[in-house]
Each structure stands twice: as structure tokens, then as C-alpha cells.
Design a protein around this motif. Structure first.
Motif, PDB file in Angstrom:
ATOM      1  N   VAL A 396       0.827  -1.192   0.000  1.00  0.00           N
ATOM      2  CA  VAL A 396       0.000   0.000   0.000  1.00  0.00           C
ATOM      3  C   VAL A 396       0.869   1.253   0.000  1.00  0.00           C
ATOM      4  O   VAL A 396       0.591   2.223  -0.706  1.00  0.00           O
ATOM      5  N   VAL A 397       1.960   1.224   0.776  1.00  0.00           N
ATOM      6  CA  VAL A 397       2.883   2.360   0.804  1.00  0.00           C
ATOM      7  C   VAL A 397       3.441   2.632  -0.580  1.00  0.00           C
ATOM      8  O   VAL A 397       3.639   3.781  -0.980  1.00  0.00           O
ATOM      9  N   MET A 398       3.663   1.564  -1.355  1.00  0.00           N
ATOM     10  CA  MET A 398       4.182   1.741  -2.700  1.00  0.00           C
ATOM     11  C   MET A 398       3.241   2.595  -3.537  1.00  0.00           C
ATOM     12  O   MET A 398       3.665   3.515  -4.238  1.00  0.00           O
ATOM     13  N   ASP A 399       1.956   2.322  -3.462  1.00  0.00           N
ATOM     14  CA  ASP A 399       1.014   3.126  -4.230  1.00  0.00           C
ATOM     15  C   ASP A 399       0.836   4.516  -3.636  1.00  0.00           C
ATOM     16  O   ASP A 399       0.581   5.479  -4.357  1.00  0.00           O
ATOM     17  N   ILE A 400       0.943   4.635  -2.312  1.00  0.00           N
ATOM     18  CA  ILE A 400       0.871   5.959  -1.698  1.00  0.00           C
ATOM     19  C   ILE A 400       2.060   6.803  -2.145  1.00  0.00           C
ATOM     20  O   ILE A 400       1.930   7.988  -2.464  1.00  0.00           O
ATOM     21  N   LEU A 401       3.227   6.164  -2.185  1.00  0.00           N
ATOM     22  CA  LEU A 401       4.417   6.851  -2.680  1.00  0.00           C
ATOM     23  C   LEU A 401       4.185   7.326  -4.104  1.00  0.00           C
ATOM     24  O   LEU A 401       4.529   8.448  -4.463  1.00  0.00           O
ATOM     25  N   LEU A 402       3.576   6.462  -4.893  1.00  0.00           N
ATOM     26  CA  LEU A 402       3.262   6.809  -6.276  1.00  0.00           C
ATOM     27  C   LEU A 402       2.302   7.988  -6.328  1.00  0.00           C
ATOM     28  O   LEU A 402       2.507   8.942  -7.084  1.00  0.00           O
ATOM     29  N   PHE A 403       1.246   7.959  -5.498  1.00  0.00           N
ATOM     30  CA  PHE A 403       0.219   8.995  -5.558  1.00  0.00           C
ATOM     31  C   PHE A 403       0.731  10.349  -5.082  1.00  0.00           C
ATOM     32  O   PHE A 403       0.330  11.387  -5.606  1.00  0.00           O
ATOM     33  N   TYR A 404       1.603  10.348  -4.098  1.00  0.00           N
ATOM     34  CA  TYR A 404       2.050  11.627  -3.550  1.00  0.00           C
ATOM     35  C   TYR A 404       3.393  12.099  -4.104  1.00  0.00           C
ATOM     36  O   TYR A 404       3.940  13.082  -3.634  1.00  0.00           O
ATOM     37  N   GLU A 405       3.909  11.401  -5.092  1.00  0.00           N
ATOM     38  CA  GLU A 405       5.011  11.939  -5.884  1.00  0.00           C
ATOM     39  C   GLU A 405       4.378  12.886  -6.905  1.00  0.00           C
ATOM     40  O   GLU A 405       3.587  12.469  -7.756  1.00  0.00           O
ATOM     41  N   PRO A 406       4.683  14.200  -6.854  1.00  0.00           N
ATOM     42  CA  PRO A 406       3.941  15.187  -7.661  1.00  0.00           C
ATOM     43  C   PRO A 406       3.853  14.847  -9.146  1.00  0.00           C
ATOM     44  O   PRO A 406       2.810  15.048  -9.770  1.00  0.00           O
ATOM     45  N   ARG A 407       4.929  14.309  -9.705  1.00  0.00           N
ATOM     46  CA  ARG A 407       4.887  14.075 -11.152  1.00  0.00           C
ATOM     47  C   ARG A 407       3.988  12.904 -11.526  1.00  0.00           C
ATOM     48  O   ARG A 407       3.616  12.737 -12.668  1.00  0.00           O
ATOM     49  N   PHE A 408       3.626  12.053 -10.548  1.00  0.00           N
ATOM     50  CA  PHE A 408       2.740  10.935 -10.820  1.00  0.00           C
ATOM     51  C   PHE A 408       1.293  11.243 -10.448  1.00  0.00           C
ATOM     52  O   PHE A 408       0.364  10.707 -11.053  1.00  0.00           O
ATOM     53  N   LYS A 409       1.098  12.086  -9.439  1.00  0.00           N
ATOM     54  CA  LYS A 409      -0.257  12.306  -8.928  1.00  0.00           C
ATOM     55  C   LYS A 409      -1.192  12.826 -10.012  1.00  0.00           C
ATOM     56  O   LYS A 409      -2.302  12.313 -10.188  1.00  0.00           O
ATOM     57  N   GLN A 410      -0.747  13.838 -10.755  1.00  0.00           N
ATOM     58  CA  GLN A 410      -1.601  14.390 -11.793  1.00  0.00           C
ATOM     59  C   GLN A 410      -1.861  13.381 -12.890  1.00  0.00           C
ATOM     60  O   GLN A 410      -2.945  13.333 -13.480  1.00  0.00           O
ATOM     61  N   GLN A 411      -0.867  12.536 -13.148  1.00  0.00           N
ATOM     62  CA  GLN A 411      -1.038  11.487 -14.154  1.00  0.00           C
ATOM     63  C   GLN A 411      -2.126  10.504 -13.722  1.00  0.00           C
ATOM     64  O   GLN A 411      -2.948  10.068 -14.531  1.00  0.00           O
ATOM     65  N   LEU A 451     -11.682  11.265  -3.733  1.00  0.00           N
ATOM     66  CA  LEU A 451     -11.879  12.481  -2.944  1.00  0.00           C
ATOM     67  C   LEU A 451     -11.198  13.673  -3.597  1.00  0.00           C
ATOM     68  O   LEU A 451     -11.785  14.759  -3.690  1.00  0.00           O
ATOM     69  N   ASP A 452      -9.981  13.490  -4.077  1.00  0.00           N
ATOM     70  CA  ASP A 452      -9.274  14.605  -4.728  1.00  0.00           C
ATOM     71  C   ASP A 452      -9.990  15.054  -5.999  1.00  0.00           C
ATOM     72  O   ASP A 452     -10.068  16.254  -6.286  1.00  0.00           O
ATOM     73  N   ILE A 453     -10.507  14.087  -6.763  1.00  0.00           N
ATOM     74  CA  ILE A 453     -11.233  14.445  -7.987  1.00  0.00           C
ATOM     75  C   ILE A 453     -12.506  15.204  -7.643  1.00  0.00           C
ATOM     76  O   ILE A 453     -12.827  16.233  -8.262  1.00  0.00           O
ATOM     77  N   LEU A 454     -13.254  14.715  -6.646  1.00  0.00           N
ATOM     78  CA  LEU A 454     -14.504  15.370  -6.267  1.00  0.00           C
ATOM     79  C   LEU A 454     -14.256  16.759  -5.692  1.00  0.00           C
ATOM     80  O   LEU A 454     -15.071  17.668  -5.876  1.00  0.00           O
ATOM     81  N   CYS A 455     -13.138  16.917  -4.994  1.00  0.00           N
ATOM     82  CA  CYS A 455     -12.817  18.239  -4.435  1.00  0.00           C
ATOM     83  C   CYS A 455     -12.413  19.236  -5.523  1.00  0.00           C
ATOM     84  O   CYS A 455     -12.495  20.450  -5.315  1.00  0.00           O
ATOM     85  N   SER A 456     -11.971  18.729  -6.661  1.00  0.00           N
ATOM     86  CA  SER A 456     -11.553  19.624  -7.749  1.00  0.00           C
ATOM     87  C   SER A 456     -12.691  19.929  -8.716  1.00  0.00           C
ATOM     88  O   SER A 456     -12.529  20.744  -9.628  1.00  0.00           O
TER      89      SER A 456
END
Length: 662
Positions: A396-411, A451-456
Motif C-alpha cells: 500500500v505504501v508503494m502506491d501511496i508513494l506513487l500517488f504523492y510523488e507530484p509528477r505521478f499524482k496528476q497522471q 476524494l481529490d477528484i470530487l474536491c476539484s
């Protein structure tokens, strides 16, 4: 190889044509599986009659010069058939593609491949054995080139690792009557000597020959006692399967059985066609490739297909849901026509993980002067010989790392929005009459993405950009096993409704109702109500009741485990060491009725904040637990069993139709 032929002056006997699809060996799998087909499928099942007729009509139109088209098949048109490639694949999600066949000539009740069936049909019509046999004692024969020979003639290589005798040997077809032929090897001297007598013998007495028949005849599927016991044992030996998975011993067997179930479900076949849908639920996964490859049953498309099946089963099992979804007038009108079995819910997965350019073995493209990577991978800093719970956390941390790395999050966000809008467009294209509501369901990290999509999402439709925003309004957001609570705490954000956001550090989803659903034993899930207002930290989550006449899937699985396994001293020590609970309880049941706990009175201004996020006045919902948390299923398993839990499905059904619509 395709054959085109003219019908002679006499009429060719009609034959029942039925289309089939394979279920055991895929032609291809989604990108990321590094899969290449090396063997041929052996299991084929027939399409529903309506789908088969539609495929045959499209096939004939294609052969008459029309452009080939994809044919939508199975329940709610969830799958597409490509007649040029002769494959079937899911319409809305990335999944394996399976071979389809036009069943006209059969061997052992299975449709023959087109290169052989086409030759047989061509010779059958050309030679007219159905006519000649009426006036001659001489058998009608024809040479049939093997598939391997046809490949060689066309300068192509046989695509599979092996070829059976039937596939590689040229044959002589000896037509017995209007619907039967014997296939013998062209090189068989003994076979040739017996040709004159073949057609006089019953099919079962012809040795050294394969008997093929023309026309589909329904055959009952074979089910041996041994196979039935094997399936039962597999379900019962759940813990063993889990342990093998975590220790790297898992094979593709469970994945394959899941895939077969998705394509062969009686619900899918029986309910081929369209149906009325009031609620479309789009599901977003979280756990990525690491856990999916280690734990074979983590197959998100299958999870969603399973959830769809449970919606239908539970809906028809409990009359209260029918009363929610249908008016009294509808119930009276459709009481005896079967239409009330439609749960009016459709579940579709959004598979975003393979769309993101991210390697588990090479995260950062930064290197030392000596050529070595500047930073290690997460796997390289993990501790050897750790517990399954730690494995889950690491994945799970692996995907969290992926999500909160800025260059991957927007992707990631862009990918989910792209797929969600594409599925929405395709669904409306196929079901233009749809006028229902749409919900998002996010599991694990998928709930954070939701949640991030709905907040945007913008307040005004005029500000909507389909490259960044969802095209459709979202009625409900269900977060399952969600880490949103801790994520927003780290960001120092409150969670409030749009009209209640009165300061900068607030996450405000544009949604009708927000539900945070979790097991008490889920190590990934966190509460979100205390982020609505800190007073709610002392208010217990709302408890979801047990589904009527059922225990949740966790309890069922645990109850089926052998007693000697539950009481195994070494297993208990390992469980205690992993910190998963008190193994000394020996698997005894707790009272499945939730104990009454006195709740604090919620002040009106806090109630108003909750009601802004959910019409029920609550956001946190805790699933019931029926056993002491003594095994790996309770902790590790709770995070990935939401889609298979009848209590979850029952709760979702009760929330899709609010009281004012019932």
C-alpha cells in the motif's frame, strides 16, 4: 483460411449454428501481465441464444460485403465480440480477450476451429453426401488439410508450443450421413483400408478415427464428483491459499478461475441483453501491481463483477430491497413476470493502474557518478522475513508513494478522469435511455483518488473541463477501507461540504453523500468524521447491521477453516507475534449483535456539518465483526474483502434509494 462456395441444385440440409467462446486460455491479457498465449483453449461454452443469433446475423452480413462490426454480448452488453479477430473482450474495462468460434462442425461437443470447419462445410456442400448416400453404397470422402499445413502454406509459424495429432495431420473426411463424418489420418494405411466400412458402423465403434458432427446439439456439462470436491476444498482451504500467496507460491490458477467466473456467470448468460438501471456505480481501485501479482485473488475487475453478482443475489433474496427500488404500482404490475428480479444497479470498474508509467523496480531516474541508482526501491529497504501484515503495508505504501510523488499524482488523477468519462460516454451510447444516478466507489488508495477528484470539481457546469473534471454529477461517494482520514490529517485539512467550507485548509467534495465504510480490523482504514469536527473523535462510528439471514464473508470463511488449524499452536504464536489479535480465544464466536454503547449527544452545529456531507447525518460506518481477530483473514484479509461481503452490499442497497424515494 476462408472458403466461399456455391450451393448446388439440391437443397443443403439446415444445421443449427451456435456461437461459442473460450474460458480457459486467453488470447491476450491486459498490458502489464507480460503474457503470451502458448497453448490453445480447450473449454468453450455457448453464448446465450440471443447473442448467438446476433453474432450469426453480423457474420453473414460481413460475408455479404458489409463492413465488419463489433457485436455487444452478454448482460447489459458488458462484452464486445470482434468478428475479424474472432475474440471477445470486456467493453468497459481492461481484461483478457478470449477466442470465439462459430459452431457448425463439432468434435466432442466442442466447435471445430474455422480452418477445419470451413473445409468440411465446403466439401459437404460440394460433394453432397446427404444426397449421394441415398443412392450409393460407396462412402463420400474428402481431403482436409491440417491447420499446421495451412499455416506452412501461408508461410506462417504455428503459434502454439505444441500441436495435437488432429492439428498437425492432414485428414481424410469420410461422410457417414447428413450430419456425421469420420476423420482419419491421411497417412494411416489401416484407416484407408477401412474407409468402405466406416460409414456402416456406429460412431462409437470406429477406432482410430475422430467423429465430427454437423449442427449444434445442446449437451449437458460434465461435472464429476472429483471436480466438485476439488472446488469445495479450494474454497475451504482459504488460509492455505493466502499463505501461499504471501510466500510467493501463488499460481495463476485462482486468477484463471476468477476470469472464467466473470465470463461464464449464470447471471451474465441468463440475463443477456438490456435492463433498466437506476444506479451506475463506477469503482476505482487502489492497491497496485505489487499486491496484485503477489496475491492472485486481487483482481479488481473480478471484484467488481463479483459485487455485481452479489447485488443481484441479495436483491432477489430480500423483499425489502424490491420495495425500495420499485413503487407499489410497479410491484403489483410485475408481480409474476420476473421483472422485479432486476436490482437496477450496474457496477463497472475503472482500471487506471496500467495507464501510469511507473516501474516498481525503477522509481526515480537519478543516478550516482558510478552508475548506480541514487535512491533504492521500496522493496530494497524492506525488512526480510516480515509478516504478511507488513507485506500489505509495504504494498500500500508503494502506491501511496506513487500517488504523492507530484509528477505521478496528476497522471493518476487525469487517467481516472479520462477512463470515468469514457465509460460514462460509452454507457450512454449503449443505453441512451439511462436517466439514473451515478456513484463513485473507491477502495483503499482509490478512495483518496476519488476524494481529490470530487474536491476539484467546479461549482458551475460552465467551468467544467472534461480533461480535468468528471462530465457527470456524483450522487454518492463510497470509500471502502480508506486512508483519507490520515491523508487529510497530514495535509492539515478539514473535510466539509461545499457550502460549509469557511477557511482555506478544507477539502470539500462536490457530492451528494459521502460514506466512509471500514472494518475495525482493516489496517489501512481511518475515520474521517473527526476531520469534519474534532468533537466527533469521541463519537463512535455508526455500525452497519448484519445482513438478514447471513454472516459476512469473513465470518463464513473463518468458520470453514478446520478446527485443528485455528488451534494450531505455531499459527497462534505467529498471529500474536504479528500483532493481529488475541489468539488465545481459539476462534470462539462473539455475539454477532453489536453491543450497545452510549453515544455522546452531537451538538446541532456539528450535526449540520455532518448533514452537509451526508443526508443521514453520519459519514463513518463500521462493518460488524463476528469473531475475535485471531487470524490473518481478520486483519490482512479485511482490507480486500469488501467487494465480497453481503453486509457491504446490503448497506449500499439501502443507501442508493433514500427514504423519500421509497
Amino acid at each position: 483460411m476462408k472458403f466461399f462456395f456455391a450451393i448446388r441444385r439440391y437443397s443443403t440440409p439446415a444445421a443449427a449454428i451456435r456461437w461459442f467462446y473460450a474460458t480457459d486460455i486467453p488470447v491476450s491479457k491486459p498490458k502489464g501481465f507480460n503474457y503470451k498465449q502458448t497453448e490453445r483453449p480447450k473449454k468453450f461454452i455457448p453464448f446465450a441464444r440471443t447473442d448467438s443469433d446476433n453474432l450469426e446475423a453480423a457474420f453473414r452480413a460481413w460475408k455479404n460485403g458489409e463492413s465488419p462490426k463489433e457485436v455487444a454480448v452478454n448482460e447489459d452488453q458488458l462484452f464486445d465480440c470482434n468478428l475479424e479477430k474472432m475474440i471477445m473482450r470486456p467493453a468497459y474495462w481492461e481484461g483478457p480477450a478470449y477466442e470465439i468460434r462459430r459452431g457448425l462442425w463439432f468434435l466432442d461437443n466442442m466447435p471445430l476451429p474455422a480452418p477445419i470447419a470451413d473445409q468440411l462445410e465446403h466439401k459437404y456442400r460440394e460433394l453432397g453426401p446427404f444426397k449421394e448416400l441415398q443412392s450409393s453404397d460407396e462412402p463420400v470422402t474428402a481431403e482436409i488439410a491440417s491447420e499446421v499445413s495451412l499455416y506452412e502454406r501461408e508461410g506462417r509459424k504455428w503459434p502454439f508450443e505444441k500441436a495435437t495429432d488432429f492439428e498437425k495431420e492432414d485428414k481424410i473426411a469420410v461422410f457417414k450421413d447428413h450430419k456425421t463424418a469420420f476423420m482419419i489420418s491421411k497417412d494411416s494405411t489401416v484407416g484407408k483400408l477401412q474407409i468402405k466400412n466406416f460409414y456402416k458402423l456406429p460412431a462409437q465403434q470406429v477406432l482410430g478415427a475422430d467423429t465430427v458432427t454437423r449442427g449444434y446439439e445442446k449437451a449437458e456439462p460434465k461435472k464429476t464428483e472429483e471436480a466438485s470436491e476439488e472446488s469445495t476444498d479450494e474454497e475451504k482451504d482459504l488460509l492455505t491459499s493466502w499463505m501461499k500467496s504471501w510466500t510467493g507460491q501463488a499460481s495463476n490458477e485462482r486468477f484463471q478461475k476468477d476470469m472464467e467466473a466473470d465470463y461464464t456467470s449464470p447471471n451474465i448468460i441468463a440475463n443477456s441483453g438490456d435492463r433498466e438501471v437506476d444506479h451506475l456505480i463506477l469503482c476505482i481501485h487502489g492497491i497496485g501491481q505489487t499486491l496484485s501479482h503477489r496475491f492472485a485473488s486481487v483482481n479488481f475487475a473480478h471484484d467488481c463483477n463479483n459485487m455485481r453478482k452479489h447485488f443481484k443475489q441479495l436483491f432477489t433474496h430480500n423483499p425489502k430491497y424490491v420495495k425500495m427500488a420499485y413503487s407499489e404500482e410497479e410491484i403489483a404490475r410485475h408481480k409474476n413476470d420476473g421483472k422485479l428480479s432486476n436490482c437496477k444497479v450496474q457496477v463497472l470498474p475503472i482500471i487506471w493502474r496500467f495507464d501510469v508509467d511507473f516501474s516498481l523496480d525503477k522509481i526515480f531516474d537519478e543516478y550516482e557518478p558510478d552508475g548506480h541508482p541514487r535512491l533504492p526501491t521500496l522493496n530494497q529497504i524492506n525488512i526480510d522475513a516480515i509478516t504478511p501484515l507488513r507485506h500489505l503495508a509495504a504494498d500500500v505504501v508503494m502506491d501511496i508513494l506513487l500517488f504523492y510523488e507530484p509528477r505521478f499524482k496528476q497522471q493518476i488523477l487525469s487517467s481516472v478522469v479520462k477512463y470515468a468519462n469514457a465509460i460514462y460516454d460509452k454507457y450512454l451510447e449503449r443505453h441512451p435511455q439511462f436517466d439514473g444516478k451515478i456513484s463513485l466507489l473507491g477502495h483503499s488508495l482509490g478512495s483518496a483518488i476519488c476524494l481529490d477528484i470530487l474536491c476539484s470539481q467546479p461549482d458551475s457546469p460552465e467551468d467544467l473541463d472534461p480533461r480535468k473534471h468528471l462530465k457527470f454529477p456524483v450522487e454518492n461517494f463510497f470509500g471502502l477501507g480508506s486512508p483519507n482520514g490520515v491523508f487529510k490529517l497530514i495535509q492539515r485539512h478539514n473535510i466539509r461540504a461545499r457550502d460549509s467550507a469557511n477557511h482555506e485548509n478544507v477539502s470539500s467534495p462536490k457530492v451528494g453523500n459521502y460514506y466512509n465504510i471500514f472494518y475495525p480490523t482493516d489496517p489501512v482504514a481511518y475515520r474521517v468524521e473527526p476531520l469534519v469536527h474534532s468533537f466527533l473523535a469521541d463519537v463512535k462510528p455508526q455500525t452497519i447491521a448484519f445482513e438478514d439471514d447471513s454472516l459476512n464473508s469473513q465470518i463464513q470463511s473463518l468458520a470453514e477453516l478446520p478446527n485443528n488449524l485455528i488451534n494450531n499452536e505455531y499459527l497462534r504464536r505467529a498471529i500474536n507475534f504479528a500483532g493481529l489479535g488475541d489468539a488465545a480465544q481459539n476462534g470462539e464466536k462473539q455475539d454477532k449483535t453489536p453491543k450497545h454503547t452510549e453515544q455522546k449527544e452531537i451538538p446541532d452545529h456539528v450535526k449540520k456539518l455532518l448533514e452537509g456531507l451526508n443526508r443521514t447525518g453520519r459519514v463513518d460506518y463500521s462493518l460488524p465483526q463476528g469473531y475475535f481477530d485471531i487470524d490473518l483473514i481478520s486483519a490482512v484479509g479485511s482490507h480486500i474483502q469488501y467487494f465480497d461481503d453481503r453486509d457491504v452490499i446490503g448497506f449500499l442497497l439501502t443507501q442508493l434509494w433514500p427514504p423519500d424515494t421509497q
